[in-house]
Scaffold this active site. Sequence first.
Site, mmCIF file in Angstrom:
data_model
loop_
_atom_site.group_PDB
_atom_site.id
_atom_site.type_symbol
_atom_site.label_atom_id
_atom_site.label_comp_id
_atom_site.label_asym_id
_atom_site.label_seq_id
_atom_site.Cartn_x
_atom_site.Cartn_y
_atom_site.Cartn_z
ATOM 1 N N GLU A 296 5.740 -3.320 0.994
ATOM 2 C CA GLU A 296 5.838 -3.000 -0.447
ATOM 3 C C GLU A 296 5.007 -1.739 -0.641
ATOM 4 O O GLU A 296 3.784 -1.775 -0.639
ATOM 5 C CB GLU A 296 5.287 -4.188 -1.235
ATOM 6 C CG GLU A 296 5.873 -4.274 -2.618
ATOM 7 C CD GLU A 296 5.119 -3.407 -3.590
ATOM 8 O OE1 GLU A 296 5.343 -2.172 -3.580
ATOM 9 O OE2 GLU A 296 4.319 -3.956 -4.351
ATOM 10 N N THR B 206 0.871 4.795 5.051
ATOM 11 C CA THR B 206 0.291 3.714 5.850
ATOM 12 C C THR B 206 1.368 2.708 6.240
ATOM 13 O O THR B 206 1.342 2.166 7.352
ATOM 14 C CB THR B 206 -0.864 3.036 5.077
ATOM 15 O OG1 THR B 206 -1.779 4.057 4.678
ATOM 16 C CG2 THR B 206 -1.590 2.040 5.931
ATOM 17 N N GLY B 207 2.319 2.480 5.359
ATOM 18 C CA GLY B 207 3.437 1.590 5.686
ATOM 19 C C GLY B 207 4.173 2.056 6.936
ATOM 20 O O GLY B 207 4.564 1.254 7.793
ATOM 21 N N GLY C 222 0.826 -1.203 0.000
ATOM 22 C CA GLY C 222 0.000 0.000 0.000
ATOM 23 C C GLY C 222 0.857 1.247 0.000
ATOM 24 O O GLY C 222 1.997 1.233 -0.485
ATOM 25 N N SER C 223 0.317 2.309 0.577
ATOM 26 C CA SER C 223 1.008 3.601 0.500
ATOM 27 C C SER C 223 2.145 3.715 1.520
ATOM 28 O O SER C 223 2.163 3.009 2.534
ATOM 29 C CB SER C 223 0.002 4.720 0.737
ATOM 30 O OG SER C 223 -0.482 4.651 2.058
ATOM 31 N N CYS D 185 1.991 -0.549 -8.624
ATOM 32 C CA CYS D 185 3.143 -0.058 -7.854
ATOM 33 C C CYS D 185 4.363 0.115 -8.756
ATOM 34 O O CYS D 185 5.000 1.162 -8.747
ATOM 35 C CB CYS D 185 3.428 -0.959 -6.660
ATOM 36 S SG CYS D 185 3.426 -2.703 -7.029
HETATM 37 P P1 NDP Z 1 -3.503 2.710 1.920
HETATM 38 O O1 NDP Z 1 -2.060 2.457 2.028
HETATM 39 O O2 NDP Z 1 -4.113 3.685 2.861
HETATM 40 O O3 NDP Z 1 -4.335 1.352 2.102
HETATM 41 C C1 NDP Z 1 -3.786 0.079 1.854
HETATM 42 C C2 NDP Z 1 -4.306 -0.865 2.934
HETATM 43 O O4 NDP Z 1 -3.847 -0.453 4.216
HETATM 44 C C3 NDP Z 1 -5.815 -0.935 3.020
HETATM 45 O O5 NDP Z 1 -6.197 -2.286 3.224
HETATM 46 C C4 NDP Z 1 -6.114 -0.080 4.253
HETATM 47 O O6 NDP Z 1 -7.331 -0.446 4.841
HETATM 48 C C5 NDP Z 1 -4.935 -0.407 5.148
HETATM 49 N N1 NDP Z 1 -4.661 0.570 6.210
HETATM 50 C C6 NDP Z 1 -5.004 1.875 6.278
HETATM 51 N N2 NDP Z 1 -4.544 2.446 7.418
HETATM 52 C C7 NDP Z 1 -3.877 1.485 8.087
HETATM 53 C C8 NDP Z 1 -3.131 1.457 9.319
HETATM 54 N N3 NDP Z 1 -3.010 2.529 10.085
HETATM 55 N N4 NDP Z 1 -2.545 0.300 9.661
HETATM 56 C C9 NDP Z 1 -2.654 -0.797 8.877
HETATM 57 N N5 NDP Z 1 -3.348 -0.833 7.707
HETATM 58 C C10 NDP Z 1 -3.961 0.292 7.326
HETATM 59 O O7 NDP Z 1 -3.809 3.062 0.401
HETATM 60 P P2 NDP Z 1 -4.973 3.925 -0.234
HETATM 61 O O8 NDP Z 1 -5.991 2.990 -0.723
HETATM 62 O O9 NDP Z 1 -5.441 5.014 0.689
HETATM 63 O O10 NDP Z 1 -4.192 4.605 -1.468
HETATM 64 C C11 NDP Z 1 -3.372 5.749 -1.239
HETATM 65 C C12 NDP Z 1 -2.157 5.759 -2.120
HETATM 66 O O11 NDP Z 1 -1.388 4.590 -1.863
HETATM 67 C C13 NDP Z 1 -2.417 5.694 -3.613
HETATM 68 O O12 NDP Z 1 -2.652 6.963 -4.130
HETATM 69 C C14 NDP Z 1 -1.140 5.101 -4.128
HETATM 70 O O13 NDP Z 1 -0.193 6.126 -4.319
HETATM 71 C C15 NDP Z 1 -0.686 4.189 -3.003
HETATM 72 N N6 NDP Z 1 -1.007 2.773 -3.236
HETATM 73 C C16 NDP Z 1 0.009 1.924 -3.503
HETATM 74 C C17 NDP Z 1 -0.255 0.598 -3.780
HETATM 75 C C18 NDP Z 1 0.817 -0.362 -4.116
HETATM 76 O O14 NDP Z 1 0.587 -1.297 -4.857
HETATM 77 N N7 NDP Z 1 1.983 -0.226 -3.552
HETATM 78 C C19 NDP Z 1 -1.617 0.079 -3.811
HETATM 79 C C20 NDP Z 1 -2.627 1.053 -3.442
HETATM 80 C C21 NDP Z 1 -2.306 2.345 -3.165
HETATM 81 P P3 NDP Z 1 -8.348 0.624 5.486
HETATM 82 O O15 NDP Z 1 -8.556 1.680 4.452
HETATM 83 O O16 NDP Z 1 -9.548 -0.170 5.840
HETATM 84 O O17 NDP Z 1 -7.713 1.143 6.733
#
Ligand code: NDP
Length: 469
Positions: A247, A229-230, A225-226, A281
């Site tokens: 990642e 959040t990472g 993810g982002s 990504c």
């Molecule tokens: P996030 O990183 O916020 O979300 C990814 C996952 O993390 C979701 O399942 C989310 O669930 C979870 N999450 C959110 N907050 C927390 C926390 N504090 N602790 C643990 N897990 C958590 O991505 P977004 O969907 O908001 O996208 C934002 C940006 O991230 C995009 O614009 C892009 O730049 C990037 N991104 C990168 C990806 C990749 O493949 N590397 C994939 C998707 C996005 P929940 O929302 O329920 O909390």
Amino acid sequence: MTVHSAIIDGKPVVAQSSFGVVNPANGIEIGRAPAMGEEDLARAIAAAKAAFPAWSAKSDDALQAACIAVTEHIKASAEELARLITLEQGKPLNGMGSRWEMGGALAWAGHTAGLSLPVKVLQDNQHGLVELHRKPLGVVGSITPWNFPVMIGIWHIMPALRTGNTVVIKPSPLTPLSTIRLVEIMNEVLPPGVVNVVTGDDSGQFNLGAAMAAHPDVKKVVFTGSCATGQKVMRSAAETIKHLTLELGGNDAAIVLPDANPAEIAEGLFWGAFINNGQTCAAIKRLYVHESIHDAVCDELVEFARGIPVGDGALEPTLLGPIQNPMQFAKVSRLVADAKARGKVLLGGEPAEGLFFPPTIIAGLSNGDPLVDEEQFGPALPIIKYSNVEDALRMANDSEFGLGGSVWSSDIAAARKVAARMECGSVWINKHAAIQPNAPFGGVKGSGFGVEFADEGMKEYTDIQVIFS
Ligand code: NDP
């Protein structure tokens, strides 16, 4: 509207409330998923913990056979899963869309099932026998994003299972239904509790992902993810010293050298950038082109892009669907609007209906422009003209990210030299994002740490124990 059940200990589970999942192509709700809380998460982790002793005690052959059986079982439902991915994610069935995602998921599942981490003899002589054993960690928490819900789920779950761990997966609230179905299918051939799925949206007080990352019985978190959040995951995990694989996306640069053939590389450049509408990504997010062929590359790229049908992913001819969600749409719109003030729009540039945004190509930009510096994660490609390769390398490496990169040239040896100087975890020549299950994949710098895939990826789901005798 159907409320889908999560799966805990092999059984369907609903919650007191649920949240809607919307088809990004038309805004229509396609189903609902349980909005789970702390108690549900605790039950799922307890189920995975209870299943761990028997699962981890299985022989290597038995684990391998179980993973092969899971793969075969998913294969039988591949088309059903592909259609569900298209409905909730928006990507087309065809092209590099949901059927392609399922093909990838199966390729990774099958390859991972066939891997093995046998005991390694470090020493066997008159001074004694020293052996390195790989042991499973326990309960693995998987947190997945919305761009490739099933394929990334497979990347997280399969190496965990193959090495004897049990899993609780939490999909993105934007795309939970295909993961629920995937876990349901897995549970038809796995013992209860080995793979569990919990779902929740992030509108309430309780954040499932954060709670999972903080839970003492979760021994590892694998997160895609982002970056922001990472970082939160890393903070939550610190208290209980968890293993982590992060990642975190990237801002991949592609460098086109002066000897590249514009007509030959246009298709590869286009799909390297616009795969999954750029919501990938490791996609080309910045394109550096030598001044001698800059205009020719722009022309070929635009010509190729004009022929790509954009529309509802459920229609067979579509090759690019809508942007997945309003937040992402707003981000892409903002970056494109800003870039238009300085750059030259060669194609697209204006949002269309709903969440549709046409493939957009903007030249005349440079490092320092937000569309170049930030991860746009959408169908908008900035092109930057350069006059010498040292400059191109400096600009490509001038980024907080370091996931992927690529070099495009007719001279492979020269391209390899440039590739070796790029600061990223994977570099491709004359292609991009061509990940494969037998090659480790992971980022450097702000793109995270740890690798996925191949033996190196599987090792991340194990602790080492050395036995001296
Ligand atoms: P996030 O990183 O916020 O979300 C990814 C996952 O993390 C979701 O399942 C989310 O669930 C979870 N999450 C959110 N907050 C927390 C926390 N504090 N602790 C643990 N897990 C958590 O991505 P977004 O969907 O908001 O996208 C934002 C940006 O991230 C995009 O614009 C892009 O730049 C990037 N991104 C990168 C990806 C990749 O493949 N590397 C994939 C998707 C996005 P929940 O929302 O329920 O909390």
